[in-house]
Scaffold this motif. Structure first.
Motif, PDB file in Angstrom:
ATOM      1  N   VAL A 174       7.796  -5.428   4.035  1.00 17.29           N
ATOM      2  CA  VAL A 174       8.039  -4.146   4.568  1.00 17.29           C
ATOM      3  C   VAL A 174       7.101  -3.381   4.179  1.00 17.29           C
ATOM      4  O   VAL A 174       7.177  -2.104   4.174  1.00 17.29           O
ATOM      5  N   SER A 175       5.916  -3.715   3.782  1.00 17.79           N
ATOM      6  CA  SER A 175       4.678  -2.901   3.420  1.00 17.79           C
ATOM      7  C   SER A 175       4.365  -1.868   4.641  1.00 17.79           C
ATOM      8  O   SER A 175       3.552  -0.962   4.220  1.00 17.79           O
ATOM      9  N   PHE A 176       4.603  -2.303   5.732  1.00 17.53           N
ATOM     10  CA  PHE A 176       4.447  -1.255   6.747  1.00 17.53           C
ATOM     11  C   PHE A 176       2.836  -1.392   7.233  1.00 17.53           C
ATOM     12  O   PHE A 176       2.346  -0.431   7.760  1.00 17.53           O
ATOM     13  N   GLU A 177       2.215  -1.955   6.589  1.00 16.22           N
ATOM     14  CA  GLU A 177       0.651  -2.073   6.984  1.00 16.22           C
ATOM     15  C   GLU A 177       0.175  -3.504   7.237  1.00 16.22           C
ATOM     16  O   GLU A 177       0.849  -4.543   6.885  1.00 16.22           O
ATOM     17  N   GLY A 178      -0.757  -3.594   8.050  1.00 11.81           N
ATOM     18  CA  GLY A 178      -1.433  -4.570   8.736  1.00 11.81           C
ATOM     19  C   GLY A 178      -0.441  -5.575   9.701  1.00 11.81           C
ATOM     20  O   GLY A 178       0.301  -5.015  10.184  1.00 11.81           O
ATOM     21  N   GLN A 179      -0.738  -6.877   9.646  1.00 11.79           N
ATOM     22  CA  GLN A 179      -0.054  -7.827  10.317  1.00 11.79           C
ATOM     23  C   GLN A 179       1.562  -7.791   9.967  1.00 11.79           C
ATOM     24  O   GLN A 179       1.912  -8.968   9.185  1.00 11.79           O
TER      25      GLN A 179
END
Length: 627
Positions: free
Chosen positions: A497-502
């Motif tokens: 769920v980091s919302f960043e990258g792939q």
RNA sequence: GUCCCGGUAGCUCAGUUGGAUAGAGCAGCCGCCUUCUAAGCGGCAGGUCGCGCGUUCGAAUCGCGCCCGGGACGCCA
């Protein structure tokens, strides 16, 4: 060859055709393999490249550059690419190809149809997808996630390529073995003792009862055998035997319950049915939370093959395919390259799960007229640890002639979900983790990420809760689908769920930005009633790069059909999201320099939205238009 | 012991049919929001592709042997 062969949109495939024709013209009478066309790694090598001059040179005994020159002279790609020149040949004989902007625009226009370049193949085989595989009296746990998500995704992809009518999802529910009988016996006892009300039975109750029942039947037979083998003396043996007496009694009771169940004892059946209904209701609800289209209609438990086992085994025995080995009935497979035989009947007369699987294969592949599903392709979405089992079952089915040679049986095996400690994902107490709890955790993590964003102020609580659900679903499914099936992966909620990258959320974000542009365009009255009326055009490098990703979509979907690897679609969609993000930075749409450019970019946005929505849909990730 | 699957940047992973200088993301460092959603974009840095031998004009990719990790292996499902 059907007249309705899909229009070629993938530039790589078009080039392959053109170069194959060129090879035929340049070197008539020589049987050369299909040309190798790949995407160019670097823009300075053009968009695509043909790498076949080198391998051809060996077959033709000519210098590779000479072969390349001959191919360049013979190939007809004037309609789709910039003219080839001597400078197009680089290195040992690579032929670099730059597609023309007009050709890319024209292909895009052809992609912009209701089916997005994916007409349903009328000749495709009926395909069964075996997925989910829950067990009675147990909550869905983390071990069911992959079978459910990957299976559902493969089914969605197949529904797209061969049509929904030809895809048969089958949930091979474990509802028939001794473990179920143990629970049933225990439940009957509890009911008789009035310690439980079956009408109010929940799956959590069953989960607990399952554990109790298993415990009750847990005999220390290993210890006993060890004591005997080591001659530890009659005293120790007697103690162990006494300790084993109770478990053995429970086990005997479970076995007799199994017999009663299988012979149709009404009371036992009644309790079993209650277990079945309670379990399935809860599991299907969990499937729904994962957006997996799995319903009661797809349920085909082991019990549904119950009365097919004995006739099947008799047939195999009579035909001589099966033979006795140490009391059990086995099918030898060493002549098929598998040293381990397939056991289909225990020495006590009981059947095994291989027996059920063989019966299931027959049901799935036999004709609809005879009550079967009529499938010519069966895809098993099951843990990789069962690889040997499926090799055995498939080989046994073939050896016994249960399936025609043209029928394809495929094990879409997947790896294990690991915890942060790199060991199979378990709770702290060592139990398996309930899938519903995991989903809750991911939703909570998504929500707290969402609250931390600056834009959070612009949203209402219900909006945020809704978005968090969608983000969590995207996070879970994308994570599970994006690596190669066969590999293990670590279940890290923080990362997914980091919302960043792939990640899944990144794809949703890209889509939200496309939608935002189109929403604003709508608001400004810039979208005409017939949105596809304006000309499509490709000028800026970022536009072309985006277009080239879009054009690869249909072929990648077909690749997933063929290879059963959803990760390929994940990779393409990630590329698409990235290409759009760069386009978004470089190419203003609503404030484009002129109307023509703006309209062309609007069309590019519309097509991007459609492909991204469609692709996410195949992954089982519903679009979120605003986030 | 036999068989199966993995091993690529500090971490997580791509790498299609053997092709050019092995690519992304995360973490680290440096830039970019008065302009369509910065959950973004650009840049820097980071690699004996587990090891060795072989095939090839060319190997992360194919073959053989080994090392490490995981898994499966006739009466559980």
């Amino acid at each position: 060859m059907p007249a309705s062969a899909p229009t070629l949109l993938d530039p790589g495939l078009i080039l392959r055709q053109r170069f194959a024709a060129a090879a035929l013209r340049a070197f008539p009478g020589v049987d050369l393999p299909d040309p190798i066309i790949t995407l160019s790694q670097s823009p300075k090598f053009g968009d695509y490249q043909c790498n076949s001059a080198m391998p051809y040179s060996k077959l033709l005994s000519k210098p590779p550059r000479q072969v390349a020159e001959a191919l360049v002279a013979a190939v007809d790609i004037a309609d789709i690419a910039e003219p080839l020149t001597p400078a197009s040949i680089a290195g040992p004989g690579f032929i670099n190809i730059t597609l023309s902007h007009t050709a890319v625009a024209s292909l895009l226009a052809q992609l912009d149809t209701p089916d997005l370049g994916l007409p349903i193949d009328p000749d495709a085989p009926v395909t069964v997808v075996d997925l989910c595989g829950v067990n009675l009296a147990k909550q869905m746990h983390i071990g069911h996630l992959r079978s459910t998500v990957i299976g559902d995704t493969l089914a969605r992809v197949l529904e797209r390529t061969i049509g929904p009518a030809k895809v048969k999802r089958q949930n091979h529910v474990g509802d028939w073995g001794l473990p179920i009988a143990m629970v049933t016996a225990r439940l009957i006892d509890l009911e008789n003792a009035q310690q439980i009300d079956l009408a109010k039975l929940t799956l959590d109750d069953l989960d607990a009862i399952y554990k109790q029942a298993k415990q009750q039947c847990q005999a220390d037979e290993e210890g006993l055998q060890t004591a005997r083998a080591w001659g530890m003396g009659p005293k120790i043996e007697a103690e162990l035997e006494a300790a084993n007496a109770e478990p053995l009694a429970h086990l005997a009771r479970a076995k007799s319950t199994l017999v009663a169940l299988q012979s149709g004892d009404p009371d036992v059946r009644r309790v079993w049915k209650r277990i079945f209904d309670t379990t399935m209701a809860a599991c299907l609800a969990t499937c729904a939370r994962l957006n997996a289209s799995i319903s009661q209609a797809h349920t085909a438990g082991e019990s549904s093959y119950e009365n097919k086992l004995a006739p099947l085994v008799a047939r195999l025995e009579q035909s001589g395919v099966a033979e006795l080995g140490s009391g059990a009935l086995i099918i030898k497979l060493d002549d098929m390259g598998i040293p381990e035989p397939c056991l289909i009947r225990k020495s006590d007369g009981g059947y095994l799960y291989a027996t059920t699987d063989l019966a299931a294969i027959m049901h799935r592949t036999s004709s609809v007229a005879t009550g079967g599903l009529g499938a010519s392709r069966v895809v098993y979405c099951v843990d990789a640890r069962q690889s040997l089992h499926f090799r055995q079952v498939f080989a046994a089915a073939r050896k016994a002639g249960l399936v025609a040679p043209n029928i394809s049986l495929e094990h879409a095996a997947f790896g294990t979900i690991l915890g942060e400690d790199n060991k199979p994902f378990k709770s702290r107490s060592g139990d398996s983790v309930k899938l519903g709890d995991v989903i809750d955790e991911v939703v909570a993590a998504a929500l707290s990420q969402l609250r931390a964003r600056p834009r959070a102020q612009e949203m209402t609580e219900p909006e945020m809760a809704h978005i968090a659900q969608g983000v969590a679903l995207a996070a879970i499914r994308y994570t599970d689908l994006s690596t190669e099936r066969i590999k293990d992966y670590v279940f890290s909620i923080a990362r997914m769920v980091s919302f960043e990258g792939q990640t899944g959320p990144y794809l949703l974000y890209a889509l939200a930005r496309v939608c935002s542009i189109l929403r604003n365009a709508q608001g400004q009255g810039l979208l005409t009633d017939s949105p596809t009326a304006g000309p499509i055009a490709v000028a800026h490098p970022a536009e072309k790069a985006l277009a080239l990703v879009l054009l690869r979509y249909p072929q990648v979907v077909r690749d997933v059909d063929r290879t059963l690897e959803p990760s390929r679609l994940c990779a393409l969609l990630y590329e698409l999201a990235g290409a759009f993000a760069r386009f978004f930075e470089a190419c203003p749409v609503l404030k484009a320099e002129d109307d023509g450019t703006r309209n062309a970019r609007l069309r590019l946005c519309q097509l991007t939205r459609r492909v991204l929505t469609d692709g996410l849909g195949l992954l089982g990730i519903p679009a979120i238009e605003r986030m």
